[in-house]
Structures are given as C-alpha cells and as structure tokens.
Design a protein around this motif. Structure first.
Motif, PDB file in Angstrom:
ATOM      1  N   ILE A 177     -19.377  -0.343 -31.621  1.00 22.52           N
ATOM      2  CA  ILE A 177     -20.184   0.803 -32.038  1.00 22.52           C
ATOM      3  C   ILE A 177     -19.549   2.081 -31.494  1.00 22.52           C
ATOM      4  O   ILE A 177     -19.263   2.181 -30.296  1.00 22.52           O
ATOM      5  N   GLN A 178     -19.344   3.035 -32.367  1.00 22.01           N
ATOM      6  CA  GLN A 178     -18.761   4.319 -31.985  1.00 22.01           C
ATOM      7  C   GLN A 178     -19.865   5.351 -31.786  1.00 22.01           C
ATOM      8  O   GLN A 178     -20.757   5.499 -32.625  1.00 22.01           O
ATOM      9  N   ALA A 179     -19.838   6.040 -30.670  1.00 17.32           N
ATOM     10  CA  ALA A 179     -20.704   7.198 -30.439  1.00 17.32           C
ATOM     11  C   ALA A 179     -19.813   8.376 -30.078  1.00 17.32           C
ATOM     12  O   ALA A 179     -18.875   8.222 -29.289  1.00 17.32           O
ATOM     13  N   ALA A 180     -20.092   9.530 -30.648  1.00 16.43           N
ATOM     14  CA  ALA A 180     -19.239  10.679 -30.387  1.00 16.43           C
ATOM     15  C   ALA A 180     -20.019  11.973 -30.547  1.00 16.43           C
ATOM     16  O   ALA A 180     -21.001  12.055 -31.298  1.00 16.43           O
ATOM     17  N   HIS A 181     -19.557  12.979 -29.826  1.00 13.50           N
ATOM     18  CA  HIS A 181     -20.096  14.330 -29.924  1.00 13.50           C
ATOM     19  C   HIS A 181     -19.130  15.190 -30.718  1.00 13.50           C
ATOM     20  O   HIS A 181     -17.916  15.137 -30.491  1.00 13.50           O
TER      21      HIS A 181
END
Length: 225
Positions: A177-181
């Motif tokens: 799972i990718q999380a990014a700002h």
C-alpha cells in the motif's frame, strides 16, 4: 475493476485527477459537500466516456464521509485509490496570525484537514490491507511546508496532515500500500499568492498517477512549478 475516490472533488484539481485516472479505465467516485457541483462534474466526465458517480458528504461529518466511501466501494467493487484534497474553506476559516489565533480556530482546521483525512483512511484502508494493495494520496498547499502568519490556522492543520501522511507511508512500507503527501507550492488558475508561481490542474494531475503506478516508494512529492 479499478476505482479512485476523490474527497474534496472540484472543477479544477479534482476534475483533472478524475480525467487522468478515468482515461486509464478507472471508475471515479466524487465526494464533496455540494451535490449540484458533483452532478455537474459527473455529467462532464460521463460525456467524456468516463464512469463517475457522486457521493455527497462533508468531511466534518465523519459518519457521512465514511458512509460515502462505503457506498462508493459497494458501487464500484472497492476503492483502489483514495485522494484527499478538500479545499481550504476560506469562507469558514478564521484567517489569523499565530498570536491572534484562538483554540477553536485551530481546532476547526484540524477537524477539516487532519481528522477528515484520518476518517477517510480508516474507511478504505482495511480492505486495502486484505488485498495487499492500494494507494492513499493526501494533498496540501504551500503552507504545510512554508507557513505564513496570515494563514497560521490552516497552515498548522495542513502541516499536521503532511506529517501524518509521511508517517503513514513509513508504517505501510512493504505492505503493498502506497501512502504519500503531495505538496503544491503553486496557485491553480488564480493570481499568484506570496510570490508563488501558477500552475494548471492538468500539469498537476500526472503527479498522482505517477505516485500510484511508478514511484510507489516515495513518501512525498512537492511541486513548485
């Protein structure tokens, strides 16, 4: 089937992101407070051959936001990408300097930016964990990185969201799972602000596709024009 839920969908960045993902065959779930504006966006996308649906909800109403995302997942067979970018409510925000800010003013912005993002994430993350894949993208403006006194309350909340999103990226490492700002140090289709350059929504939308498909190891992308 693949889908993206855009929280805070509007006629500029939200629509551009919808077009970018929709052109790749993604179904589009549009979430914001105003049903009429959502219906207009759905109509625009539909005429372009993109499958889209409106799910009205206010990010300040946690139950409504959660239900909207659940309804979108039920309609589209799941949510593969969450994009969170509700516009700063300048009509409801108290524009004060740090020394002038009251606790209630900061709390409102925290509720809007950070708590809304957390609620949205909690609605979509469990199925992503089960599937071992998914993308969570959180957008803020320049104030999260370079705060300015006149917008202290908003900047405080978006800085908190930035911190939380980058930390989430670290927690989800190796889960698929990718999380990014995404930090946008530009104005979109409006006069420059504090000397910031202008950009079009079409210039920005590919960033979201890239983080979803290619640079999934990146915790943050900053666009300065």
């Amino acid at each position: 089937m693949t889908s993206i839920a855009i929280v805070g969908a509007g006629p500029q960045l939200g629509l551009a992101i919808a077009r970018t993902f929709g052109s790749q065959g993604y179904d589009i779930a549009l979430i914001s407070r105003n049903r009429d504006k959502l219906d207009t966006l759905v109509g625009t996308l539909t005429t372009e051959g993109i499958t889209a649906a409106a799910f009205p909800a206010d990010v300040l109403d946690r139950d409504a936001l959660t239900q909207a995302l659940k309804d979108a997942a039920a309609q589209f067979g799941g949510i593969d990408v969450l994009e969170y970018s509700p516009p700063a409510g300048l009509d409801t925000s108290a524009m004060t300097t740090p020394a002038e800010a009251d606790l209630v003013h900061v709390q409102h912005e925290i509720e809007f930016h950070l708590y809304g993002a957390i609620a949205a994430t909690k609605a979509v993350l469990p199925p992503m964990r089960e599937a071992g894949t998914g993308t969570l993208l959180f957008t803020t403006g320049a104030g999260s990185m370079n705060p300015q006194p006149p917008t202290a309350t908003i900047d405080t909340a978006t800085a908190a969201l930035r911190n939380w999103a980058i930390n989430l990226h670290k927690e989800l490492a190796d889960t698929g799972i990718q999380a990014a700002h995404i930090g946008l140090d530009v104005t979109i289709g409006t006069p420059t602000f504090y000397g910031r350059p202008q950009a079009t929504a079409d210039q920005l939308a590919p960033i979201y596709w890239d983080l979803h498909t290619t640079n999934r190891d990146q915790a943050e992308r900053i666009f300065r024009g």
